[in-house]
Design an enzyme around this catalytic site. Structure first.
Site, short mmCIF file in Angstrom:
data_model
loop_
_atom_site.label_atom_id
_atom_site.label_comp_id
_atom_site.label_asym_id
_atom_site.label_seq_id
_atom_site.Cartn_x
_atom_site.Cartn_y
_atom_site.Cartn_z
N LYS A 25 8.54 8.32 2.69
CA LYS A 25 8.46 6.80 1.73
C LYS A 25 8.21 7.44 0.46
O LYS A 25 7.80 8.51 0.23
CB LYS A 25 6.93 6.33 2.55
CG LYS A 25 5.71 7.13 2.20
CD LYS A 25 4.52 6.48 2.61
CE LYS A 25 3.81 6.01 1.27
NZ LYS A 25 2.94 6.61 0.65
N ASP A 33 6.45 7.81 8.99
CA ASP A 33 5.27 7.45 8.24
C ASP A 33 4.14 8.36 8.91
O ASP A 33 4.01 8.37 10.29
CB ASP A 33 5.07 5.99 8.80
CG ASP A 33 3.82 5.26 8.13
OD1 ASP A 33 2.94 6.24 8.04
OD2 ASP A 33 3.80 4.23 8.04
N HIS A 34 3.54 9.48 8.37
CA HIS A 34 3.09 10.21 8.88
C HIS A 34 1.92 9.69 9.69
O HIS A 34 1.13 10.31 10.44
CB HIS A 34 2.58 11.56 7.83
CG HIS A 34 1.43 11.16 6.99
ND1 HIS A 34 1.59 10.39 5.85
CD2 HIS A 34 0.11 11.45 7.09
CE1 HIS A 34 0.49 10.40 5.18
NE2 HIS A 34 -0.54 11.05 5.94
N LYS A 85 -0.40 10.98 13.77
CA LYS A 85 -1.69 11.44 13.96
C LYS A 85 -2.27 11.30 15.21
O LYS A 85 -2.08 10.04 15.96
CB LYS A 85 -2.77 10.39 12.95
CG LYS A 85 -2.58 10.84 11.56
CD LYS A 85 -3.51 10.36 10.59
CE LYS A 85 -3.28 10.30 9.09
NZ LYS A 85 -3.70 11.56 8.57
N GLU A 98 -10.59 6.89 0.99
CA GLU A 98 -10.22 8.18 0.53
C GLU A 98 -11.28 8.40 -0.53
O GLU A 98 -11.34 7.52 -1.45
CB GLU A 98 -8.71 8.24 -0.12
CG GLU A 98 -7.57 7.88 0.95
CD GLU A 98 -6.30 8.32 0.35
OE1 GLU A 98 -5.98 9.35 0.23
OE2 GLU A 98 -5.72 7.42 -0.37
N ASP A 124 1.40 1.52 -1.57
CA ASP A 124 1.34 2.95 -1.12
C ASP A 124 0.87 3.16 0.31
O ASP A 124 1.05 4.01 0.95
CB ASP A 124 0.21 3.65 -2.12
CG ASP A 124 0.16 5.04 -1.79
OD1 ASP A 124 1.22 5.81 -1.81
OD2 ASP A 124 -1.14 5.61 -1.79
N HIS A 170 1.54 2.43 6.30
CA HIS A 170 0.58 3.06 7.19
C HIS A 170 -0.28 2.06 7.70
O HIS A 170 -0.50 2.01 9.00
CB HIS A 170 -0.46 4.29 6.62
CG HIS A 170 0.35 5.22 5.65
ND1 HIS A 170 1.50 5.88 6.21
CD2 HIS A 170 -0.25 5.79 4.62
CE1 HIS A 170 1.75 6.75 5.09
NE2 HIS A 170 0.96 6.57 4.33
N LYS A 174 -8.97 4.30 -3.14
CA LYS A 174 -9.22 5.56 -3.56
C LYS A 174 -10.69 5.59 -4.18
O LYS A 174 -11.04 4.67 -4.68
CB LYS A 174 -8.14 6.08 -4.42
CG LYS A 174 -6.68 6.16 -3.87
CD LYS A 174 -5.84 7.20 -4.69
CE LYS A 174 -4.49 7.11 -3.98
NZ LYS A 174 -4.37 8.06 -2.69
C1 BG6 Z 1 0.13 9.02 1.34
C2 BG6 Z 1 0.01 8.39 0.27
O1 BG6 Z 1 1.18 8.14 2.14
O2 BG6 Z 1 -1.13 8.93 2.23
C3 BG6 Z 1 -1.30 8.81 -0.44
O3 BG6 Z 1 0.78 8.34 -0.67
C4 BG6 Z 1 -2.59 9.01 0.67
O4 BG6 Z 1 -1.86 8.19 -1.62
C5 BG6 Z 1 -2.36 9.70 1.72
O5 BG6 Z 1 -3.62 9.86 -0.25
C6 BG6 Z 1 -3.15 9.52 2.76
O6 BG6 Z 1 -2.82 10.26 3.98
P1 BG6 Z 1 -4.12 11.02 4.77
O7 BG6 Z 1 -3.24 11.75 5.83
O8 BG6 Z 1 -4.69 12.10 3.83
O9 BG6 Z 1 -4.72 10.05 5.26
#
Ligand code: BG6
Length: 514
Positions: A172, A201-202, A206, A240, A259, A264, A364
Site C-alpha cells: 500500500k 495488507d500486513h 497478524k 498509535e 493511511d 487495515h 497517532k
Molecule cells: C502502516 C501505516 O500501514 O501501518 C503506518 O502506514 C502505521 O502509518 C502502521 O504506523 C501501523 O502498523 P502496526 O503493525 O505497527 O500497527
C-alpha cells in the site's frame, strides 16, 4: 512448559495444500527501510523456524551501491535490530549464502537483463525451478515503471500448468482515491494476471486478526449471537503512540483515513462482519469479505458531522517528554489540514447487521499503542439482576486484542462472593503469550509464506481495493468541498478530541478505556 504446537498432532500436522514452493524472492527496494525492518528479518525468522522452502534465495534490487557481501552485512544489521528472534551466529553464515544483491536503476532495461541473468545463475546454484516472487517495496510512483520493465524483459511467465510461477507483491498505498487506485490496478493487470498479484495488507497477517475467523467459525457459541439481535455495537480502535516520525513526506499527503482506514481497518471490519464462508479458498474468502464492502452505507454530506470526526495532534507528552504538534513536525506544512486522528460511525446495511453501529477510531500520538476490536452485546432485560435503573449491569463484551498483548477476553457478570446477591463484571482472559509460551510470527512472515504457497486469501483483490476507495471517496469529497483551514486538535498523548467523544456519547455509548 509443554510446546503446545509441536506436542499436539492436530496442530503440528501441516496443511499439505499450503506448502511454500521453491523460489527466488526479488526485493525491489531491497536496500530500503521495509526490507531492513520487516522483509529480511521475516525471511531470517522463517529460515530459523524451518519454514522456508529448501530451495530458496533472495535477490535485493535497488539503487544503493552495494554488492552481495555488503548486502549480507546490511541484512544482518537489520535482523540484529528488528528480528523477532536473535541472530544465531552458528546459523547465520549458512543463511546469508542465499542473499544476493543487484544494483541498478528501476527504469533501465539493461538492468532487467542483468536481473534475468543473475536469477538464472542463482536458480542453477540453489536448484530453484525458475519460480520468482517480485516484491515491490518501492514508492507507488515507481510501480508502473517496474511492472512494465519486468514484462518487457520477459520476466513475467504465463499462468499455466507448465511454466514456473511469477508472482508480484504490491505494498500500500494502492492509489490515493478511487481513480488513482484504478490506474494502479490497470497497470498491474496489464502485465500480470490477477492470480499472480498479491496486494499486501500486513494487518491481515497478524495472528489475532487471523484468529477472528478461527474464533468465529470454530466455536459454536459465538455465531448464533453474531447479529443485530444480540450485538449492540462494535468498536474498532487502532491507537498509535508514535507521531508522524520521518514519514511526513508521505503522511502529510495521506492522513489517517487513507493511511489506516481505507485498508487495515476496513479489512478488520470485513472479517468481523462477513458471512460464514463455505470454503477457505482465496476467492470464496474474498467474495465474502467483498460482500461486506458492498454493504457499507455511504456517509453522505447530510449528518456528516455525526458520523465523521477528524483532528490533528497538538503539542503534548510522549513518555513524559514534550513533543511538538503535528504542524511543527519536520516536513509537515505549517498550514496542513491532514488528519492524524479519525473517528467514524458506520453501518453495514445487510440483514445481519441492520442498525448496528460500528465505531472506529485511529490516530497517532495517542496515550498508548493498542489495537482492539470489541463486540459489545446488548443488555439483559431490566428485570431480576438488572432491575436497578440507577446501576444497570454492564453488558457482555468480547474484546479481541490485536496488539500489543495479543489475546481475547470476555466480560461476563458473576455473583460477588458473600451473603448478598450482588453481581459483578469479571473478565475471562486468554493471552497468546501465556498459553502458547512463544512470540507469534510477524505478519510479514506469514504473508510471505502464503505468497510462496500461492495462497491469496489474506491479500486484497482488485475489486476489494476499489470498493474500499469508492466508500472512502465520499468522505474525501465532503472534506475537499468544505475547504477547512483548521482541524480540531487533541493534545499529544490523549485519546483524541472532544468531538470524538461526542460522536459516540450522543448515542448513549462510550469509547472503551484501553
Ligand atoms: C502502516 C501505516 O500501514 O501501518 C503506518 O502506514 C502505521 O502509518 C502502521 O504506523 C501501523 O502498523 P502496526 O503493525 O505497527 O500497527
Amino acid at each position: 512448559m509443554p510446546n503446545i504446537k509441536s506436542d499436539n498432532p492436530l496442530i503440528a500436522g501441516k496443511n499439505m495444500t499450503h506448502v511454500p514452493q521453491p523460489c527466488t524472492l526479488v526485493i525491489f527496494g531491497g536496500g530500503g527501510d521495509l526490507s531492513r525492518r520487516k522483509l529480511l528479518p521475516a525471511v531470517y525468522n522463517q529460515a530459523l523456524d524451518g519454514e522456508l522452502p529448501a530451495n530458496f534465495a533472495v535477490l535485493g534490487f535497488a539503487l544503493e551501491d552495494m554488492d552481495d557481501v555488503s548486502y549480507r552485512d546490511f541484512a544482518k544489521k537489520g535482523v540484529e535490530k528488528f528480528s523477532r528472534q536473535a541472530v544465531d551466529d552458528h546459523h547465520w553464515p549458512d543463511f546469508e549464502r542465499c542473499l544476493h544483491y543487484l544494483q541498478g536503476s528501476f527504469d533501465n532495461p539493461e538492468v532487467y537483463q542483468q536481473m534475468k541473468k543473475r536469477l538464472e545463475e542463482i536458480e542453477a546454484t540453489f536448484g530453484i525451478p525458475g519460480n520468482r516472487v517480485f516484491y515491490l517495496a518501492i514508492p507507488p510512483a515507481l510501480i508502473e515503471t517496474c511492472v512494465r520493465q519486468l514484462k518487457a524483459a520477459g520476466l513475467v511467465m504465463p499462468v499455466d500448468d507448465v511454466s514456473p510461477f511469477s508472482r508480484i507483491i504490491v505494498e500500500k498505498p494502492i492509489g490515493r482515491d478511487l481513480e488513482s487506485a484504478r490506474q494502479v490496478n490497470a497497470t498491474l493487470c496489464s502485465s500480470f494476471d490477477e492470480k499472480q498479484i498479491y496486494r499486501i495488507d500486513h494487518y491481515l497477517g497478524k495472528e489475532t486478526v487471523q484468529n477472528i475467523l478461527a474464533m468465529r467459525f470454530s466455536n459454536v457459541i459465538f455465531e448464533p449471537l453474531w447479529n443485530s439481535r444480540y450485538i449492540d455495537h462494535v468498536q474498532i480502535t487502532v491507537a498509535e503512540e508514535e507521531g508522524v516520525g520521518t514519514r511526513a513526506g508521505y503522511y502529510d499527503r495521506a492522513g489517517a483515513l487513507r493511511d489506516m482506514v481505507q485498508n487495515h481497518i476496513l479489512q478488520l471490519l470485513t472479517l468481523i462482519a462477513m458471512e460464514p464462508p463455505w470454503s477457505m479458498s482465496a476467492d470464496v474468502m474474498r467474495d465474502h469479505r467483498q460482500s461486506v464492502l458492498n454493504c457499507l452505507r455511504p456517509i453522505t454530506s447530510e449528518n456528516f458531522d455525526q458520523h465523521v470526526v477528524r483532528a490533528q495532534y497538538g503539542s503534548g507528552f510522549y513518555h513524559g517528554e514534550d513533543v511538538p504538534g503535528y504542524r511543527r513536525e519536520d516536513g509537515v506544512s505549517q498550514d496542513s489540514t491532514t488528519e492524524t486522528f479519525i473517528a467514524l460511525k458506520l453501518f453495514v446495511d445487510n440483514w445481519r447487521w441492520a442498525g448496528v453501529p460500528f465505531y472506529i477510531r485511529t490516530g497517532k500520538r495517542m496515550p498508548k499503542r493498542a489495537s482492539e476490536i470489541a463486540i459489545q452485546f446488548k443488555s439483559v432485560p431490566p428485570i431480576l439482576f438488572n432491575a436497578n435503573h440507577d446501576q444497570p449491569l454492564e453488558p457482555n463484551v468480547l474484546a479481541l486484542s490485536i496488539q500489543p498483548n495479543e489475546g481475547l477476553s470476555l466480560r461476563i457478570a458473576t455473583k460477588l462472593p458473600g451473603a448478598k446477591l450482588k453481581v459483578f463484571p469479571v473478565k475471562m482472559d486468554f493471552r497468546y503469550g501465556a498459553t502458547f509460551g512463544e512470540q507469534s510470527p510477524e505478519a510479514y512472515e506469514r504473508l510471505l509464506l502464503d505468497v510462496m504457497a500461492g495462497d491469496a486469501s489474506l491479500f486484497m483483490r482488485r475489486d476489494m481495493v476499489e470498493s474500499s476507495w469508492s466508500w472512502i471517496d465520499t468522505i474525501l469529497n465532503t472534506w475537499s468541498s468544505s475547504r477547512t483551514r483548521w482541524l480540531p486538535e487533541y493534545s499529544a498523548g490523549t485519546w483524541g478530541p472532544l468531538e470524538a467523544d461526542r460522536l459516540i456519547e450522543n448515542d448513549n455509548r462510550k469509547w472503551r478505556l484501553l
